[in-house]
Design a protein around this motif. Structure first.
Motif, PDB file in Angstrom:
ATOM      1  N   LEU A  53      -7.569 -25.624 -72.479  1.00 20.98           N
ATOM      2  CA  LEU A  53      -8.143 -24.283 -72.463  1.00 20.98           C
ATOM      3  C   LEU A  53      -9.540 -24.399 -71.877  1.00 20.98           C
ATOM      4  CD1 LEU A  53      -7.243 -23.275 -76.134  1.00 20.98           C
ATOM      5  CD2 LEU A  53      -5.872 -22.948 -74.077  1.00 20.98           C
ATOM      6  N   SER A  54      -9.817 -23.612 -70.857  1.00 22.93           N
ATOM      7  CA  SER A  54     -11.158 -23.654 -70.279  1.00 22.93           C
ATOM      8  C   SER A  54     -11.645 -22.248 -69.974  1.00 22.93           C
ATOM      9  CB  SER A  54     -11.187 -24.523 -69.016  1.00 22.93           C
ATOM     10  OG  SER A  54     -10.300 -24.045 -68.038  1.00 22.93           O
ATOM     11  N   ASN A  55     -12.944 -22.092 -70.079  1.00 22.40           N
ATOM     12  CA  ASN A  55     -13.601 -20.824 -69.770  1.00 22.40           C
ATOM     13  C   ASN A  55     -14.421 -21.001 -68.507  1.00 22.40           C
ATOM     14  OD1 ASN A  55     -12.753 -19.367 -72.159  1.00 22.40           O
ATOM     15  ND2 ASN A  55     -14.139 -20.685 -73.289  1.00 22.40           N
ATOM     16  N   TRP A  56     -14.281 -20.024 -67.615  1.00 23.99           N
ATOM     17  CA  TRP A  56     -14.967 -20.053 -66.330  1.00 23.99           C
ATOM     18  C   TRP A  56     -15.708 -18.740 -66.132  1.00 23.99           C
ATOM     19  CZ3 TRP A  56     -14.814 -24.310 -63.090  1.00 23.99           C
ATOM     20  CH2 TRP A  56     -13.953 -25.327 -63.501  1.00 23.99           C
ATOM     21  N   ARG A  57     -16.774 -18.800 -65.383  1.00 29.78           N
ATOM     22  CA  ARG A  57     -17.568 -17.601 -65.103  1.00 29.78           C
ATOM     23  C   ARG A  57     -16.753 -16.561 -64.353  1.00 29.78           C
ATOM     24  NH1 ARG A  57     -22.504 -19.504 -62.156  1.00 29.78           N
ATOM     25  NH2 ARG A  57     -20.936 -19.855 -60.567  1.00 29.78           N
ATOM     26  N   SER A  58     -15.905 -16.994 -63.410  1.00 33.83           N
ATOM     27  CA  SER A  58     -15.126 -16.058 -62.595  1.00 33.83           C
ATOM     28  C   SER A  58     -13.852 -16.724 -62.076  1.00 33.83           C
ATOM     29  CB  SER A  58     -15.956 -15.573 -61.397  1.00 33.83           C
ATOM     30  OG  SER A  58     -16.145 -16.646 -60.486  1.00 33.83           O
ATOM     31  N   VAL A  59     -12.933 -15.904 -61.605  1.00 35.00           N
ATOM     32  CA  VAL A  59     -11.710 -16.413 -60.977  1.00 35.00           C
ATOM     33  C   VAL A  59     -12.067 -17.244 -59.746  1.00 35.00           C
ATOM     34  CG1 VAL A  59      -9.580 -15.741 -59.797  1.00 35.00           C
ATOM     35  CG2 VAL A  59     -10.291 -14.519 -61.846  1.00 35.00           C
ATOM     36  N   GLN A  60     -13.062 -16.809 -59.000  1.00 30.71           N
ATOM     37  CA  GLN A  60     -13.483 -17.533 -57.800  1.00 30.71           C
ATOM     38  C   GLN A  60     -13.968 -18.941 -58.149  1.00 30.71           C
ATOM     39  OE1 GLN A  60     -14.522 -14.407 -58.592  1.00 30.71           O
ATOM     40  NE2 GLN A  60     -13.402 -13.229 -57.061  1.00 30.71           N
ATOM     41  N   ASP A  61     -14.727 -19.064 -59.249  1.00 22.55           N
ATOM     42  CA  ASP A  61     -15.189 -20.385 -59.674  1.00 22.55           C
ATOM     43  C   ASP A  61     -14.008 -21.282 -60.039  1.00 22.55           C
ATOM     44  OD1 ASP A  61     -17.971 -19.937 -59.393  1.00 22.55           O
ATOM     45  OD2 ASP A  61     -18.027 -18.922 -61.334  1.00 22.55           O
ATOM     46  N   TRP A  62     -13.028 -20.717 -60.755  1.00 22.04           N
ATOM     47  CA  TRP A  62     -11.853 -21.495 -61.116  1.00 22.04           C
ATOM     48  C   TRP A  62     -11.117 -21.969 -59.864  1.00 22.04           C
ATOM     49  CZ3 TRP A  62      -9.002 -24.688 -63.566  1.00 22.04           C
ATOM     50  CH2 TRP A  62      -7.645 -24.796 -63.269  1.00 22.04           C
ATOM     51  N   TYR A  63     -10.866 -21.054 -58.937  1.00 18.06           N
ATOM     52  CA  TYR A  63     -10.126 -21.441 -57.732  1.00 18.06           C
ATOM     53  C   TYR A  63     -10.887 -22.465 -56.896  1.00 18.06           C
ATOM     54  CZ  TYR A  63      -6.273 -18.225 -58.412  1.00 18.06           C
ATOM     55  OH  TYR A  63      -5.159 -17.587 -58.913  1.00 18.06           O
ATOM     56  N   ARG A  64     -12.198 -22.377 -56.883  1.00 11.30           N
ATOM     57  CA  ARG A  64     -12.992 -23.374 -56.153  1.00 11.30           C
ATOM     58  C   ARG A  64     -12.750 -24.759 -56.763  1.00 11.30           C
ATOM     59  NH1 ARG A  64     -16.949 -20.535 -55.117  1.00 11.30           N
ATOM     60  NH2 ARG A  64     -17.937 -20.509 -57.161  1.00 11.30           N
ATOM     61  N   TRP A  65     -12.759 -24.839 -58.099  1.00 14.06           N
ATOM     62  CA  TRP A  65     -12.475 -26.111 -58.764  1.00 14.06           C
ATOM     63  C   TRP A  65     -11.013 -26.512 -58.560  1.00 14.06           C
ATOM     64  CZ3 TRP A  65     -13.402 -30.651 -60.452  1.00 14.06           C
ATOM     65  CH2 TRP A  65     -12.548 -31.276 -61.365  1.00 14.06           C
ATOM     66  N   PHE A  66     -10.094 -25.564 -58.727  1.00 17.67           N
ATOM     67  CA  PHE A  66      -8.669 -25.842 -58.606  1.00 17.67           C
ATOM     68  C   PHE A  66      -8.316 -26.441 -57.241  1.00 17.67           C
ATOM     69  CE2 PHE A  66      -4.247 -24.502 -57.747  1.00 17.67           C
ATOM     70  CZ  PHE A  66      -3.615 -25.065 -58.844  1.00 17.67           C
TER      71      PHE A  66
END
Length: 94
Positions: A53-66
């Protein structure tokens, strides 16, 4: 803020190997832009079933990491340990 749930099923007898690689992956994610927090959980009835389970500032931040090379490298190590492909669910507040 968004929450990401990653569901993984580890191949039998590879739990220790998984733990080592998963910890390194989480350590790298912590330094990713937009990462807020995360935790790793084990199913009490099935120790080979794991949830991240992780919390991210935004979907864009998650996709950048992904899509990052760092995560791709870590997944190259994790994928052979998994029984099935990981399942990723992205949740937003309604």
């Amino acid at each position: 803020m968004i929450r990401v749930i990653i569901e993984r099923h580890i191949a039998h007898t590879l739990e220790t190997t998984y733990e080592l690689v998963a910890k390194r992956t989480l350590q790298k994610a912590v330094s990713a832009d937009g990462f807020i927090s995360g935790e790793s959980l084990r199913n009490a009835d099935d120790p080979n079933h794991r949830l991240i389970l992780s919390n991210w500032r935004s979907v864009q931040d998650w996709y950048r990491w992904f899509q990052s090379e760092e995560r791709k490298e870590m997944m190259n190590e994790l994928n052979p340990i998994l029984e099935t492909e990981e399942k990723v669910t992205i949740l937003e507040q309604a």
